[in-house]
Design an enzyme around this catalytic site. Sequence first.
Site, PDB file in Angstrom:
ATOM      1  CG  ASP A 258      -2.017   1.150   1.008  1.00  0.00           C
ATOM      2  OD1 ASP A 258      -3.122   0.312   0.908  1.00  0.00           O
ATOM      3  OD2 ASP A 258      -1.740   1.954   0.985  1.00  0.00           O
TER       4      ASP A 258
ATOM      5  CG  ASN B 139     -12.132  -0.371   4.120  1.00  0.00           C
ATOM      6  OD1 ASN B 139     -12.435  -0.554   4.991  1.00  0.00           O
ATOM      7  ND2 ASN B 139     -10.916   0.110   3.693  1.00  0.00           N
TER       8      ASN B 139
ATOM      9  CD  GLN C 254     -14.976  -0.145  -2.236  1.00  0.00           C
ATOM     10  OE1 GLN C 254     -16.184  -0.478  -1.604  1.00  0.00           O
ATOM     11  NE2 GLN C 254     -14.426  -0.716  -3.085  1.00  0.00           N
TER      12      GLN C 254
ATOM     13  CB  VAL D 144      -9.528   1.738  -5.000  1.00  0.00           C
ATOM     14  CG1 VAL D 144      -9.199   1.205  -6.481  1.00  0.00           C
ATOM     15  CG2 VAL D 144      -8.157   2.899  -4.772  1.00  0.00           C
TER      16      VAL D 144
ATOM     17  CG  HIS E 220      -8.628  -3.063  -2.496  1.00  0.00           C
ATOM     18  ND1 HIS E 220      -9.760  -2.486  -3.185  1.00  0.00           N
ATOM     19  CD2 HIS E 220      -8.514  -2.380  -1.314  1.00  0.00           C
ATOM     20  CE1 HIS E 220     -10.078  -1.226  -2.423  1.00  0.00           C
ATOM     21  NE2 HIS E 220      -9.162  -1.393  -1.329  1.00  0.00           N
TER      22      HIS E 220
ATOM     23  CG  HIS F  64      -6.867  -2.902   2.917  1.00  0.00           C
ATOM     24  ND1 HIS F  64      -6.131  -1.638   2.922  1.00  0.00           N
ATOM     25  CD2 HIS F  64      -8.154  -2.415   2.499  1.00  0.00           C
ATOM     26  CE1 HIS F  64      -7.079  -0.706   2.136  1.00  0.00           C
ATOM     27  NE2 HIS F  64      -8.090  -1.309   2.027  1.00  0.00           N
TER      28      HIS F  64
HETATM   29  P1  5GP Z   1      -9.628   1.401   0.209  1.00  0.00           P
HETATM   30  O1  5GP Z   1      -9.822   2.662   0.932  1.00  0.00           O
HETATM   31  O2  5GP Z   1     -10.294   1.442  -1.124  1.00  0.00           O
HETATM   32  O3  5GP Z   1     -10.279   0.198   1.085  1.00  0.00           O
HETATM   33  O4  5GP Z   1      -8.313   1.134  -0.077  1.00  0.00           O
HETATM   34  C1  5GP Z   1      -7.565   1.634  -1.362  1.00  0.00           C
HETATM   35  C2  5GP Z   1      -6.050   1.544  -0.751  1.00  0.00           C
HETATM   36  O5  5GP Z   1      -5.308   1.736  -1.781  1.00  0.00           O
HETATM   37  C3  5GP Z   1      -5.615   2.678   0.212  1.00  0.00           C
HETATM   38  O6  5GP Z   1      -5.016   2.100   1.395  1.00  0.00           O
HETATM   39  C4  5GP Z   1      -4.554   3.466  -0.465  1.00  0.00           C
HETATM   40  O7  5GP Z   1      -3.415   3.814   0.228  1.00  0.00           O
HETATM   41  C5  5GP Z   1      -4.063   2.537  -1.660  1.00  0.00           C
HETATM   42  N1  5GP Z   1      -3.654   3.225  -2.974  1.00  0.00           N
HETATM   43  C6  5GP Z   1      -4.395   4.172  -3.680  1.00  0.00           C
HETATM   44  N2  5GP Z   1      -3.590   4.401  -4.760  1.00  0.00           N
HETATM   45  C7  5GP Z   1      -2.430   3.713  -4.688  1.00  0.00           C
HETATM   46  C8  5GP Z   1      -1.450   3.648  -5.683  1.00  0.00           C
HETATM   47  O8  5GP Z   1      -1.335   4.381  -6.583  1.00  0.00           O
HETATM   48  N3  5GP Z   1      -0.581   2.685  -5.285  1.00  0.00           N
HETATM   49  C9  5GP Z   1      -0.616   1.789  -4.043  1.00  0.00           C
HETATM   50  N4  5GP Z   1       0.263   0.792  -3.969  1.00  0.00           N
HETATM   51  N5  5GP Z   1      -1.852   2.101  -3.220  1.00  0.00           N
HETATM   52  C10 5GP Z   1      -2.594   2.831  -3.556  1.00  0.00           C
END
Ligand code: 5GP
Length: 122
Positions: free
Chosen positions: A34, A90, A97, A99, A103, A105
Amino acid sequence: MTEESQPTVFSLIIDRKIPADIVYENDAVIAFKDINPKAPVHLLVVPKNPAFRNVSELAAGDPTILAEVVRVAKELATKFCGGEYRLVFNEGESAGQTVFHVHAHVLGSGLDGALTEGSLGD
Ligand code: 5GP
């Protein structure tokens, strides 16, 4: 192309259009660090198929791949944090969430110490 059909950041990583620190890959899933870690070990395990926005959709549409995400999470946790870890999905903006490409974590303390309650979602 409509806004909704734009590739997610994770599809760009899968297609090698943007860089990531990739720690695992097979035909079905990819895993990388991440970019904004919330724990000493913070990996994302992502199905390559972008069709599923969240874990509920994945469970209903392709449970075999959900099982593969869980299997890879355990394999990586064994390698990076001694096999004890937190697995978080999430679902929805109000749950954090950001993205909308399903996915998991994988959060761990590394090889010593313990996770705090606030790791992710705070
Ligand atoms: P969410 O908030 O959707 O559950 O998790 C998305 C995760 O993707 C976040 O923890 C964020 O830090 C990670 N993330 C967003 N953009 C990028 C990226 O360009 N590269 C990487 N490695 N992680 C990302």
